[in-house]
Scaffold this active site. Sequence first.
Site, mmCIF file in Angstrom:
data_model
loop_
_atom_site.group_PDB
_atom_site.id
_atom_site.type_symbol
_atom_site.label_atom_id
_atom_site.label_comp_id
_atom_site.label_asym_id
_atom_site.label_seq_id
_atom_site.Cartn_x
_atom_site.Cartn_y
_atom_site.Cartn_z
ATOM 1 N N ASP A 1 34.180 34.811 31.247
ATOM 2 C CA ASP A 1 34.783 34.698 32.247
ATOM 3 C C ASP A 1 34.431 33.141 33.150
ATOM 4 O O ASP A 1 33.221 33.287 32.704
ATOM 5 C CB ASP A 1 34.879 35.699 33.412
ATOM 6 C CG ASP A 1 35.491 35.579 34.262
ATOM 7 O OD1 ASP A 1 36.736 35.249 34.512
ATOM 8 O OD2 ASP A 1 35.303 35.543 35.586
ATOM 9 N N ASP B 1 37.278 41.880 36.392
ATOM 10 C CA ASP B 1 37.294 41.703 34.833
ATOM 11 C C ASP B 1 37.223 43.200 34.128
ATOM 12 O O ASP B 1 37.204 43.372 33.138
ATOM 13 C CB ASP B 1 36.257 40.846 34.417
ATOM 14 C CG ASP B 1 36.137 39.526 34.947
ATOM 15 O OD1 ASP B 1 37.397 38.816 35.324
ATOM 16 O OD2 ASP B 1 35.179 39.034 35.612
ATOM 17 N N CYS C 1 22.375 81.383 57.149
ATOM 18 C CA CYS C 1 22.216 80.141 56.486
ATOM 19 C C CYS C 1 21.358 80.100 55.314
ATOM 20 O O CYS C 1 21.670 79.497 54.251
ATOM 21 C CB CYS C 1 21.793 79.074 57.508
ATOM 22 S SG CYS C 1 22.464 79.123 59.260
HETATM 23 P P1 ADP Z 1 39.716 33.038 37.247
HETATM 24 O O1 ADP Z 1 39.153 34.105 37.846
HETATM 25 O O2 ADP Z 1 39.783 32.967 35.690
HETATM 26 O O3 ADP Z 1 38.977 31.651 37.841
HETATM 27 P P2 ADP Z 1 42.066 33.399 38.687
HETATM 28 O O4 ADP Z 1 43.010 34.337 38.045
HETATM 29 O O5 ADP Z 1 41.360 34.073 39.793
HETATM 30 O O6 ADP Z 1 41.334 32.721 37.784
HETATM 31 O O7 ADP Z 1 43.052 32.380 39.428
HETATM 32 C C1 ADP Z 1 43.728 31.365 38.676
HETATM 33 C C2 ADP Z 1 44.395 30.187 39.332
HETATM 34 O O8 ADP Z 1 45.449 30.718 40.300
HETATM 35 C C3 ADP Z 1 43.224 29.457 40.183
HETATM 36 O O9 ADP Z 1 42.769 28.465 39.276
HETATM 37 C C4 ADP Z 1 44.035 28.824 41.141
HETATM 38 O O10 ADP Z 1 44.794 27.768 40.780
HETATM 39 C C5 ADP Z 1 45.174 29.826 41.527
HETATM 40 N N1 ADP Z 1 44.697 30.856 42.612
HETATM 41 C C6 ADP Z 1 44.509 32.082 42.677
HETATM 42 N N2 ADP Z 1 44.104 32.523 43.770
HETATM 43 C C7 ADP Z 1 44.025 31.409 44.683
HETATM 44 C C8 ADP Z 1 44.036 31.202 46.024
HETATM 45 N N3 ADP Z 1 43.743 32.040 46.925
HETATM 46 N N4 ADP Z 1 44.005 29.862 46.484
HETATM 47 C C9 ADP Z 1 44.743 29.000 45.880
HETATM 48 N N5 ADP Z 1 44.853 29.032 44.418
HETATM 49 C C10 ADP Z 1 44.684 30.171 43.855
HETATM 50 MG MG MG Z 2 37.867 35.350 38.708
#
Ligand code: ADP
Ligand code: MG
Length: 806
Positions: free
Chosen positions: A500, A701, A95
């Site tokens: 964001d 992101d 070893c």
């Molecule tokens: P961000 O991160 O810019 O806030 P997202 O891309 O995560 O936006 O989501 C964009 C939109 O999609 C939200 O504002 C919502 O309206 C819809 N959405 C996303 N995921 C869900 C979820 N699990 N339930 C309900 N609505 C959702």
């Molecule tokens: Mg988001």
Amino acid sequence: MPNTAQYNGHNGTHITLPVEGMTCASCSARIERQLSKLDGIETAAVNLAAETADVQFDPARVSADDIKRTIEKTGFSVPERTIKLSVEGMTCASCVARVEKAVAKLPGVSAVSVNLASETAHVTSSVVSAADIVRAIEKTGYTARLDEDVEAFGAADEAKAAVRLRHDLINLAIATAFTTPLWAQMLWNVFGLDGMLPGWVQLALASAVQFGAGYRFYGPAYKALRAGSGNMDLLVVLGTTAAWMLSAWRVLWPMADGQGHLYFEASATVITLILFGRFLESRAKRGTTGAIRALMKLRPETARVLSADGTEVELPASSVKSGDVVVIRPGERVPVDGEVIEGRSSMDESLLTGESLPVSKNVGDGVTGGAINGNGLVHVRATRVGQASTLAGIIQLIQNAQSSKAPVQKLVDKIASVFVPIVVAIALLTWIGWTLAGFGWEVGLINAVTVLVIACPCALGLATPTAIMVGTGVAAKHGILIKDAEALEHAQKVDTVVFDKTGTLTKGALQVVSVNPVVGDDLTLLAVAASVQHGSEHPIARAIMAAVGDGNLATVSDFTAHPGKGVEGHVDGRIILIGNRTLMHEHAIDTAHHEDEAQGFENHGNTVVWVAERGHGLLGFIAVGDVAKETAPAAVAGLQALGIRTVMLTGDNRRTAEAMAGRLGLSDVIAEVLPDGKSGEVARLQADGRVVAMVGDGVNDAPALAQADVGIAMGTGTDVAMHTAGITLMRGAPELVAGALDVSRATVSKIRQNLFWAFFYNVIALPLAAGGFLSPAIAGAAMALSSVSVVTNSLLLKRWKTGEGA
Ligand code: ADP
Ligand code: MG
């Protein structure tokens, strides 16, 4: 996500070697040049201030030993250190051989000895990090642990630096003692007293300085000469030895009409002043690594580990394993990263995140090694230890940043490398010129000596790295981790900051504001929605589930997420759709009758989540709201005061986004962007000629962060796994964005100032010296002063604070 201790780059192997004996920029440039001549070297970056060489190479074509030998042949030393590890699981001599073989194969390892009885391995190597040794041993199937890890390394360096500083001081004292009488006689002369010392006394004093205290210049000068190039020591040696020889010759073979002028005070003064300059410089250089040393001291030596029978055992912190339960008493430092499993307390994480207020910790909360426990006693289950810990990650990140080379430095190094031969040529010309002009060869020689002494490119070599070291260090102290010099250069040019929305400007902890059923009651609507959202990680999902509490949820099947739109799932045989208008309209669900009410919520910055059943139409809508971070408006205003355009980028609907952006004072809104469209929006801004910083939470992101000129990942303080971003903020404070851009501006402007002064100094001083307007002693003083002023100027950056102009 790249591991911080990972040493394998995508093309080859990367090592960082310590280099001793570099005195000026031409030295670092020379090493780089010699290394790049080797076959198989991809990149080589030598940092004068950090005294390291970062080399990326192809191990099939060149070995770490070759690299080391090349540096040594160039005239510098690569110090080695012995690392002690404990190795578990070895049962026999074979070893031992296996471990030894695996370690010996690593680049940079020159000796390894493994002891079966004591279960230890001693590895002698020049490679700075020891993490790869641990990894190599673990690959062979044994467990290895560093006995001296991060802190111990720091301590060893620390001790060595202290010894070196003391030697420098003693040397300086000797030089000063022997030079003082030479100065004194000059002074008497000025006052008209005839106090000149006899020639042989001067000879004795000057020789002691020249070959005693000044001995250290000869070795490097000789090595440089042998390597066919020049360095600062060579300039000093040439200059002072010439002055000394001229005077010694006159003492030993006096002329008929007396002794003539002696230049002993000149040679001795130059040496003394340069020693003085170097002493100040190395003391100041230590100041530039203060941030790292402060972090290294954070982790306690020992940890109290709870053993199986419930007793507490005090162990070295480095031997705590992941999964161990550590007891942390009030006021103690947290030894490991982990999760609170018992007790509650508050912790001061200011040295890690820059957040000055204590953070409360309850069961389930994460704690970070290096934090100071408040008044509670807590039990913490260790999650990440040793090299994998947050603290080690931060230290590694800062070390990398500090040794990274700014693009401008490459140019400076190139200039510095041709500097020495040019200066020697100018010196020769000066000598010949003055002689031919009829002033005598001695006057010519003394002026040539002045040229040699004044032209050292020291300040030039220190200008950039010291500013980067102090700048990244002070930024880290405020919770801003800058990845490298390139991020720094980009950050100071940023004119647009894209945020964001969720989690960066807002708290990201959404709450249900209002429930509006079309059929049935509030609870039924929430329960249906929550059942489907069970499958989602989205903050909206968490808000809806939190509103239902622990209530019984129906099981969901065929769950589908529609990124940027919503979710879908089967509950009790019904197909439920939850999401934004786009999702509803895609499924031909009419929202028109409820738009007035819904838009009212949106105009207040709330997000409307529609709930519908396929084939049956709308079931209702739920409004969820997010709160802005308290400091967000001030942070946005701060950026705008710097002349920076602020943009909100979100997948949320336009009305909601605009309401929030208006409240926070952002200049632009880009709304209703699908998740994979975010990097495209950043690219569009860049195509308009903007230099963009993207601020996000670094997880979803990532593409946008990578697309931006500078990605700024906003961490929670316990997660530094975000090394893809150029800048990581250790806490979710939006005001740190302006701070990051500001510290970058301050650092880059320091670099420019330093470079300007260093160049300016040489441009002015060289002609003056060649023209006979300066004496060697004054040249020596100016030389020393210029390096010291550059380092001191960089150290002024330490005073930088967030929220202040550059
Ligand atoms: P961000 O991160 O810019 O806030 P997202 O891309 O995560 O936006 O989501 C964009 C939109 O999609 C939200 O504002 C919502 O309206 C819809 N959405 C996303 N995921 C869900 C979820 N699990 N339930 C309900 N609505 C959702
Ligand atoms: Mg988001």
